[in-house]
Design a protein around this motif. Structure first.
Motif, PDB file in Angstrom:
ATOM      1  N   SER A   1       0.854  -1.197   0.000  1.00 33.70           N
ATOM      2  CA  SER A   1       0.000   0.000   0.000  1.00 33.70           C
ATOM      3  C   SER A   1       0.883   1.236   0.000  1.00 33.70           C
ATOM      4  CB  SER A   1      -0.897   0.017   1.245  1.00 33.70           C
ATOM      5  OG  SER A   1      -0.096   0.152   2.409  1.00 33.70           O
ATOM      6  N   GLY A   2       0.262   2.363  -0.258  1.00 29.74           N
ATOM      7  CA  GLY A   2       0.996   3.622  -0.164  1.00 29.74           C
ATOM      8  C   GLY A   2       1.455   3.878   1.259  1.00 29.74           C
ATOM      9  N   GLN A   3       0.613   3.500   2.195  1.00 27.87           N
ATOM     10  CA  GLN A   3       0.952   3.681   3.607  1.00 27.87           C
ATOM     11  C   GLN A   3       2.245   2.924   3.945  1.00 27.87           C
ATOM     12  OE1 GLN A   3      -1.113   5.731   5.223  1.00 27.87           O
ATOM     13  NE2 GLN A   3       0.019   5.633   7.136  1.00 27.87           N
TER      14      GLN A   3
ATOM     15  N   TYR B   1      -1.064  13.890   3.707  1.00 30.54           N
ATOM     16  CA  TYR B   1      -2.180  12.925   3.757  1.00 30.54           C
ATOM     17  C   TYR B   1      -2.443  12.494   5.209  1.00 30.54           C
ATOM     18  CZ  TYR B   1      -4.429   8.369   2.980  1.00 30.54           C
ATOM     19  OH  TYR B   1      -5.275   7.298   3.006  1.00 30.54           O
TER      20      TYR B   1
ATOM     21  N   ASP C   1       6.333  12.420  -1.498  1.00 28.73           N
ATOM     22  CA  ASP C   1       5.159  11.598  -1.801  1.00 28.73           C
ATOM     23  C   ASP C   1       4.574  12.171  -3.087  1.00 28.73           C
ATOM     24  OD1 ASP C   1       2.604  10.515  -2.069  1.00 28.73           O
ATOM     25  OD2 ASP C   1       2.296  10.350   0.099  1.00 28.73           O
TER      26      ASP C   1
ATOM     27  N   SER D   1       1.445   6.142  -3.411  1.00 31.79           N
ATOM     28  CA  SER D   1       0.328   5.225  -3.271  1.00 31.79           C
ATOM     29  C   SER D   1      -0.069   4.876  -4.700  1.00 31.79           C
ATOM     30  CB  SER D   1      -0.841   5.890  -2.537  1.00 31.79           C
ATOM     31  OG  SER D   1      -1.979   5.062  -2.665  1.00 31.79           O
TER      32      SER D   1
ATOM     33  N   THR E   1      -2.133   2.831  -5.493  1.00 33.13           N
ATOM     34  CA  THR E   1      -3.585   2.682  -5.385  1.00 33.13           C
ATOM     35  C   THR E   1      -4.336   3.749  -6.180  1.00 33.13           C
ATOM     36  OG1 THR E   1      -3.100   2.050  -3.088  1.00 33.13           O
ATOM     37  CG2 THR E   1      -5.397   2.541  -3.617  1.00 33.13           C
ATOM     38  N   LYS E   2      -3.719   4.908  -6.333  1.00 27.83           N
ATOM     39  CA  LYS E   2      -4.399   6.080  -6.898  1.00 27.83           C
ATOM     40  C   LYS E   2      -4.143   6.133  -8.402  1.00 27.83           C
ATOM     41  CE  LYS E   2      -5.246   6.646  -2.516  1.00 27.83           C
ATOM     42  NZ  LYS E   2      -4.419   7.499  -1.654  1.00 27.83           N
TER      43      LYS E   2
END
Ligand SMILES: *Cc1c(COP(=O)(O)O)cnc(C)c1O
Length: 438
Positions: A86-88, A112, A184, A206, A208-209
């Protein structure tokens, strides 16, 4: 059929597949295998000692994931990348590899929300100190640097207000401090900005985006841009410059300092290995599908986002639009320098307040309920256009003061404009804004 596959039970697990046989698939296949077969014990021994490259176990490395890593590294003009779940995980591991207990990070205040939680709560538990500064206050960045500082960290474009970072100015402070600038780059993507060209040393995403772009798969990636020399000050970077007992043959700088990345080697052999947030082969495959159209999608996202922002800026029910592509934005001049191909499609706007917070919430609820094309979803960078109400959703646990510092009021709405026809998105928002009248 192979020799051993004689009985049904043996055949059902072994027949028809020979490891290491190339299949010439034009598209990278999903190597959905936990582990990989060694040709011999000698080969296994060499692989485990990192004397030769190859596949061992998918927590450490997987061929589908490797393609994704190499592709993102190429797009960022980096030297190596580590993909994670994940980005996290990308933010956490990149910073853990730089700052250890008793050390310090200077970070932008506009980060974020999940990153703020990580830095001010979990990192505090672990004895890693973080100072937050207004990212536009360049004097505050340099004033916050201490002898124990090990990284400067910010987003190139923030969410929800799409503030554009002065990457060059913050990079200069990092260079003076002798520490890397970590960016980031989730919202900008390498298509809208090459952070390396402005002095960034490490980039995290991330995926994910926008990189994945279709809202199907979590993922993150850390890229070493190859600009920071961890060997120049060995006392400051013992994790990289002193002998590393997990790998024979001296320090990571000695082992990988020539053509490879000691930093990515540390991220993978220590933090991914020990904490385990590996990217799955299936998600890497999905993210690769997204990457193949990144430029085309970002062009559409960017053009549609600006068109929607321009429409909202003219609307009588809208009091503020924070989009750096608009001449009214405080970040408009900076966007011209740092985002010549256009801004991303994430931005915010405010509707007029009635002065009564409860009434305002009801009006915003009515507006969102009237939307038919734009969806109420806590995500960005999706093919679909998405709306969120930060004060009650993504930023709901911030104090009133933190909300004000982040430029978020109870009437702020965040948009992430997708790939639909922008005329449909504009008509949808126009119809929903009409519900505010009366
Ligand atoms: C979403 C996001 C993250 C966290 O990524 P996940 O993939 O959700 O873990 C980190 N940074 C930014 C800027 C983000 O938008």
């Amino acid at each position: 059929m192979s020799e051993v596959a004689r009985s049904f039970a043996t055949a059902q697990v072994q027949a028809g597949y020979v490891p290491a046989q190339a299949e010439n698939t034009a598209v990278p296949p999903i190597h959905q295998s936990n582990a990989f077969e060694f040709a011999s014990l000698s080969e296994a021994r060499d692989l485990f000692a990192l004397r030769r490259e190859g596949n061992i176990y998918s927590r450490a490395a997987n061929p589908t994931v490797l393609v994704f890593e190499q592709r993102v590294a190429a797009l960022e003009d980096g030297i190596a990348a580590a993909a994670v779940a994940s980005g996290q995980a990308a933010v956490a591991l990149a910073l853990l590899a730089l700052a250890r207990q008793g050390e310090h990070i200077v970070a932008a205040r506009q980060l974020y929300g999940g990153t703020v939680d990580l830095l001010q709560d979990t990192f505090a538990d672990w004895g890693i100190e973080v100072d937050f500064v207004d990212q536009d206050d360049i004097a505050a960045w340099s004033a916050a640097v201490r002898p124990t500082t090990r990284a400067l960290f910010a987003e190139s474009i923030t969410n929800p207000n799409a503030q554009v970072l002065d990457v060059r100015a913050v990079a200069a402070i990092a260079r003076d401090a002798g520490v890397p600038l970590v960016i980031d780059h989730t919202v900008a993507t390498p298509y809208l900005q090459r952070a390396k060209d402005f002095g960034a040393d490490i980039v995290v995403h991330s995926a994910t985006k926008y990189l994945g772009g279709h809202g199907t798969s979590l993922g993150g990636v850390i890229v070493d841009l190859g600009t920071f020399d961890f060997g120049a000050d060995p006392e400051r970077w013992p994790q990289l410059a002193l002998p590393y007992r997990r790998v024979a043959g001296g320090s990571l700088v000695e082992r990988f300092g020539g053509t490879g990345s000691p930093f990515i080697a540390l991220v993978k052999t220590k933090y991914v290995h020990d904490l385990g947030p590996s990217l799955s082969a299936f998600n890497a495959f999905q993210l690769l599908q997204g990457l193949e159209t990144l430029d085309l999608r970002m062009q559409r996202h960017s053009a549609s986002g600006l068109a929607v922002a321009a429409f909202l800026a003219e609307h009588p029910a809208v009091t503020r639009v924070s989009h750096p592509g608009l001449a009214s934005s405080p970040w408009h001049e900076r966007a011209k320098e740092y985002l010549p191909r256009g801004a991303a499609s994430v931005f915010s706007f405010d509707v007029a307040s009635s002065g009564d917070p409860l009434a305002d919430f009801d009006r915003i609820e009515r507006l969102i309920a009237a939307l038919r094309v734009v969806r109420l979803v806590a995500n960005i960078g999706d093919a679909r256009s998405l709306i969120a109400h930060p004060a009650s959703m993504t930023h709901s646990h911030l104090t009133a003061e933190q909300l004000a510092e982040a430029g978020i009021s109870p009437t702020t709405l965040r948009l992430s404009i997708g790939l639909e026809d922008p005329a449909d998105v504009i008509a949808d928002l126009g119809a929903a804004l009409a519900t505010l009248e009366g």
